[in-house]
Structure formats: C-alpha cells, structure tokens
Design an enzyme around this catalytic site. Structure first.
Site, mmCIF file in Angstrom:
data_model
loop_
_atom_site.group_PDB
_atom_site.id
_atom_site.type_symbol
_atom_site.label_atom_id
_atom_site.label_comp_id
_atom_site.label_asym_id
_atom_site.label_seq_id
_atom_site.Cartn_x
_atom_site.Cartn_y
_atom_site.Cartn_z
ATOM 1 N N HIS A 117 1.158 -1.109 0.016
ATOM 2 C CA HIS A 117 0.056 -0.346 0.269
ATOM 3 C C HIS A 117 1.112 1.576 -0.140
ATOM 4 O O HIS A 117 2.114 1.039 0.089
ATOM 5 C CB HIS A 117 -0.899 0.493 1.112
ATOM 6 C CG HIS A 117 -2.217 0.888 1.213
ATOM 7 N ND1 HIS A 117 -1.938 2.243 1.790
ATOM 8 C CD2 HIS A 117 -3.113 1.133 0.701
ATOM 9 C CE1 HIS A 117 -2.771 3.312 2.045
ATOM 10 N NE2 HIS A 117 -3.622 2.034 1.855
ATOM 11 N N ASP A 194 3.283 -4.369 7.795
ATOM 12 C CA ASP A 194 1.884 -4.235 7.882
ATOM 13 C C ASP A 194 0.891 -4.771 8.156
ATOM 14 O O ASP A 194 0.261 -5.605 6.745
ATOM 15 C CB ASP A 194 2.173 -3.483 6.841
ATOM 16 C CG ASP A 194 0.461 -2.395 6.424
ATOM 17 O OD1 ASP A 194 -0.457 -2.600 7.258
ATOM 18 O OD2 ASP A 194 0.427 -1.347 5.025
ATOM 19 N N GLN A 197 -4.660 -4.791 7.465
ATOM 20 C CA GLN A 197 -5.795 -6.160 6.507
ATOM 21 C C GLN A 197 -5.481 -7.275 7.143
ATOM 22 O O GLN A 197 -6.299 -8.153 7.260
ATOM 23 C CB GLN A 197 -5.452 -6.191 5.442
ATOM 24 C CG GLN A 197 -5.545 -5.031 4.304
ATOM 25 C CD GLN A 197 -6.523 -4.548 4.276
ATOM 26 O OE1 GLN A 197 -8.301 -4.669 4.395
ATOM 27 N NE2 GLN A 197 -7.199 -3.161 3.719
ATOM 28 N N LYS A 220 -10.455 -0.315 10.676
ATOM 29 C CA LYS A 220 -10.465 -1.967 9.750
ATOM 30 C C LYS A 220 -11.359 -2.657 10.489
ATOM 31 O O LYS A 220 -11.033 -4.138 10.036
ATOM 32 C CB LYS A 220 -9.594 -2.012 9.156
ATOM 33 C CG LYS A 220 -8.896 -0.605 7.735
ATOM 34 C CD LYS A 220 -7.971 -0.924 6.700
ATOM 35 C CE LYS A 220 -7.264 0.117 6.773
ATOM 36 N NZ LYS A 220 -8.208 0.150 5.189
ATOM 37 N N CYS A 360 -4.385 2.343 -3.570
ATOM 38 C CA CYS A 360 -3.458 2.934 -3.208
ATOM 39 C C CYS A 360 -2.851 1.814 -3.583
ATOM 40 O O CYS A 360 -1.730 1.966 -1.821
ATOM 41 C CB CYS A 360 -3.500 3.379 -1.664
ATOM 42 S SG CYS A 360 -4.640 4.147 -1.409
#
Lengths: 405, 140
Positions: A117, A194, A197, A220, A360
């Site tokens: 991302h 990261d 998600q 999220k 993104c």
C-alpha cells in the site's frame, strides 16, 4: 455464529438493510458497543488524559491506559510501553520512517515489496530521497506472493529495514511474516510489518512472529476512525527520536533544549484520542465476545463461497491466487470490456458497495500492467445472500454496458 | 440512477467511438489524466485559421470519460476556437448544474451527460476530454 443476531449489533446494517456492504478492506462497519463506548467517554469520562490531578482527569487517563493494555493483550506484546497510539496505520508508518529514518546513514538500504500500500512505500521512498538511502524492491510472483528468493535477492549487508505487508489490500495473499522476519534479522535488518489488513482478520502475535514493528488501524477492525497503533520493540523505540514535539511528550524543557518523556508517551505529542482508544477497546471486546476463531472461520467460509461463485462468471477475471483460501476475503477483479469505475457505478445502483481504482497500490498496478481494478472485500457480518446478489449484478454488467450477450 | 444513466447514447459512444483513432497531421496534442481513477487520454486537434478542422483521441478510461470525449469532438469539429471554448464553458456549467435547459440543447448529445451533475465522483471523468481541449486551445 447467529448472523442475524450479529447484524443486529451494527446500527448501519440495520438502517440500510438493502445495501450489500462489500468494501470492508477500506473500513468496516461499527457495532453498537463501539459507538456507545466513544459516546460514553464524552458523556461520562471526558477530561484531558494525563494532565489534571483531579479525579475526572484521572479517570480519563485510566480508561485510555486500559485501552492500551487491551491492545497489548490482543497482539501479545510484552509491555504497554511498546504500544503507541497514532491516528492510523499510515501515521504509524510515517512516524517510523521519520524517526527510525533519522538513525540511518547515506548508502543504507530499505527493502520494500512491490505489493505494498502507498502508506508502506511513500514514507520510505521520501526518507530515502532526503537521506540518500536506497530503496530495493522485493518483486512478487504472478499471484502476488513474495518468495524467499525474491526477498533474499533484494537484501544485502547494507539493508537496514525490510518493510512488508502481512496481507495485501489488493490481492488478499498472506506473506510468511515469521520466516521473512527471521531472514531480515539474519541479514542485520529490522522488520516492519503492515498489519492493516491482517490484524482484523487473522491471529497476529508479535512475539510469535518476532517482528520489530507492526502497524494497524482501528477503523478496519470495527473500531472508530482516527485511532491506530504502532507496536515497536522497546529497545528500538527507546533509541528512536520523537516524531512530533509538543505537550505531554517531554520530561523537562529549558530555553536551550528538552528531554523526552518515557515510552510510549514520547511518541504521543499533544492531546490524545482517548475516546477513539476507548472505542478500539470496545471493538477488541466485541471480537472476544464473538470469539476471534469464530470470526475467522466465518470469513474463510464466506471467502470460499464468494470465490466459487465469481470464478464461474466467464467475463469476470479475479486477480491473484487461484486458491480461495489465499484471498482472505479480498477479491480484486476486472470485467471484460467494462472499466472498473463503470463496474462500481452500476453495482452501486444495485445497492452493492465495492471499491474501484488503484487501491493505493500503483506500483503493484504497474507490475500487473493494469491501471485499476474493482475490489470486493468481505467481513464476517456479510451474508451468502449479499454475495449472490453481487455476483448476479456482475453477470448483467456487459449487457447493461451495451454489449450484446 | 446508473441503470438509466448508462443508456444507449453513452454506451454507443463508448463502444463505437467515431473519433478514437490516431490523427496524422494534428498540430496540437495534449495528454489528459485523472490520476486517481486512471482515465488517460491523448487528444489531438488540427487547428487552422482559428478553426478546429479535425480532432481525435486515443487512450483508456471509463465509459463516461471515453464517451464524453467522443461527443465533444462530434460537437467541436468545424467550430472556431472561440466557439469550442464557449462550448467547454457551457459543458462545465452544465456539470455544475448551472446551465438552463435551453443552453444544454446547444451541447447536442453531450447534453445527455447532465446526470453527472448528480454524481460527484464521476465529474472528473466527464470533463477530462473537455478540460484537455480547453488547456490546449488556451495554451496555444
């Protein structure tokens, strides 16, 4: 899981029962408990945390620190000193790039995968430009996964940071973070994961993975917007300079210089988002109430259900893995002859919410030689009926765009 | 709204554009891009004696961006530069919902994009070709 009862917990899903919300990778809907927790903070606990000595301020401080403990427990960090609250994963990554970046020297290298991302890419790219560092690209396979060879090819004895997403926001593939963190460590680099998600959808245990940093966003994972997390190993956070200066991040200030507050406050300048943190704690409580393993099981089931329907629509091309279990509820797709924005527009007129664009991740789009895709992403509160409606609508697109069937 | 929006006229210009091709002899060329959604066109015009003698475009994008560029070229080929720029300004006002019905008739088929005035996310798609033309003609 009694899905009807679960949906009753989400005011927006109740209010708009006729829309199918399939943009959960962008942000999830919020259960009543989260909204109520944030409201309750302002109605009953509101004072500036960590400032006043009066009881109300103490209560605000306590609830904020309780939220920090709840996050620590959720990702199994060693200490609450390792949990820094930020606005979101993006801010956490910018904090890292600015602050850890200060410790790097000209010629040092940062290895980044092509599936990242923009938030795990541009902060590194820009600090590299300012400090004369080099970005080394970790290439991906056709399905978007990162191979051990690709990682090893991109790292050298100058590599100081390896930055990698655990689950891709475009393709849903999961990287073997535990193995890749070990490889980074063997090369003398730190590993930045990261988790935007992954933390909402799979068990993430920072001790087990042995990552040095993990970032994620509250919104999220059922929490409010405006609250995010930076997890960092204490030994690294200790030696990093502050990112933002101002209130509550200092120890002592004179005309000439200042010293810094202890962790994690060194990285939390200014009045914090205590209501947001309280909301995030309520979201974590909600995960526990439903049972995280039940949520995961339900999402895996829906993911397979969706994949099996979508793969049989001839004009629909799913990007990434041919294995439903590698998607983690995220499906980027194209429809022959129909631009992704037209896909999203027509689905919207059928009451179906999907994302269209480059998500993104323009470097990944360039790698896949496409400008944009449409993306549907699932959460446990979605239903088979919603996915069937989505597929039905998809199979009418070409006709509605004027192609003869 | 979209059910009726993607009607024949837009689908037709998208699937069977009259002006989507190369243009040898063009004396003005400009690329127009919508970075966030990936509409990407290159507009070519042949302008002589302040008249748009011919025009064409190439590129990729959503149905709205492609059909709008095609309808625009239908309209401006044969017009003077000033007339073309006036039409751009009128189109822009229509998309902002500021034009009268009578004015919109002057846009001929491009007037069918009036619905975009209620679709904020698609405004930049509809005006891409027009904006590119105006940048070109004004920059000349």
């Amino acid at each position: 899981m009694d899905i009807k009862a679960v949906r009753e917990d989400f005011p927006l899903l109740k209010e708009y029962g006729d829309i199918a919300y399939l943009d959960n990778a962008a942000t999830t809907q919020k259960p009543y408990f989260v909204i109520e927790a944030e409201k309750n903070f302002y109605e009953r606990e509101n004072a500036n945390p960590m400032r006043g000595l009066y009881e109300l301020s103490q209560r605000a401080t306590d609830i904020y620190e309780k939220a920090r403990e709840s996050v620590r427990d959720f990702i199994n960090a060693k200490s609450t000193k390792e949990i820094v609250f930020t606005r979101n994963a993006t801010e956490s990554l910018n904090l890292l790039a600015y602050s850890y970046g200060e410790l790097l020297e000209e010629g040092d290298e940062i290895a980044v995968t092509v599936v990242e991302h923009h938030s795990n890419l541009i902060p590194w790219q820009q600090i590299a430009k300012r400090k004369g560092l080099a970005i080394r690209w970790i290439e991906c396979e056709d399905d978007g996964t990162i191979s051990e060879e690709a990682l090893k090819k991109a790292i050298s004895d100058r590599t100081k940071i390896v930055a990698m997403t655990q689950i891709s926001n475009v393709l849903g593939i999961e990287n073997d973070i535990k193995k890749y963190a070990r490889i980074a460590h063997e090369a003398g680099a730190i590993f930045v994961c990261d988790g935007a998600q992954s933390v909402p959808h799979i068990f993430v245990d920072v001790e087990e993975l042995d990552v040095d940093f993990l970032v994620f966003s509250g919104h999220k994972m059922l929490g409010p917007m405006g609250i995010g997390v930076l997890y960092g190993k204490e030994k690294y956070l200790e030696k990093m300079p502050p990112f933002l200066f101002g209130g509550e991040m200092i120890e002592y200030v004179t005309r000439e210089d200042s010293t810094w507050n202890e962790l994690p406050h060194k990285f939390e300048a200014g009045t914090v988002n205590a209501a947001g943190a309280t909301g995030l704690m309520a979201a974590i409580d909600y995960y526990k109430r439903l049972g995280f393993s039940n949520i995961i099981e339900r999402e895996n089931y829906l993911s397979r259900f969706a994949y099996n329907i979508l793969k049989d629509i001839p004009e629909v091309n799913i990007l990434g893995s041919r294995d439903a279990d590698m998607h983690h509820g995220i499906f980027s797709f194209t429809v022959d002859g129909v631009h992704p924005h037209d896909i999203a527009e027509i689905l919207s007129s059928d009451g179906i919410c999907v994302r269209a664009g480059h998500h993104c991740a323009q470097v990944l789009m360039q790698h896949m030689k496409t400008m944009s895709t449409a993306r549907a992403s699932i959460a446990f509160y979605n239903t088979e009926e919603e996915i069937e409606r989505f597929a039905e609508s998809l199979s009418t697109l070409r006709r509605r765009m004027g192609y003869v069937k | 709204m979209s059910n009726s929006f993607y009607r024949e006229i837009i689908n037709d210009h998208n699937l069977r554009p009259a002006h989507k091709h190369e243009l040898d002899g063009a004396n003005l060329t400009l690329r127009g891009v919508n970075p966030s959604c990936g509409d990407d066109i290159t507009l070519k015009l042949l302008v002589e004696d302040d008249v748009v003698k011919d025009g064409a475009y190439t590129g990729d994008g959503c149905a709205i961006s492609q059909a709008s560029a095609d309808m625009m070229l239908d309209l401006v080929i044969g017009k003077t530069k000033d007339e073309a720029l006036d039409l751009y300004r009128l189109f822009d006002r229509m998309i902002k919902n500021e034009a009268t019905e009578e004015e919109i008739e002057k846009l001929e088929e491009a007037g069918s994009l009036i619905d975009v005035s209620h679709m904020p996310a698609r405004v930049k798609c509809a005006v891409l070709g027009w904006r590119t033309m105006s940048n070109m003609l004004e920059g000349e």
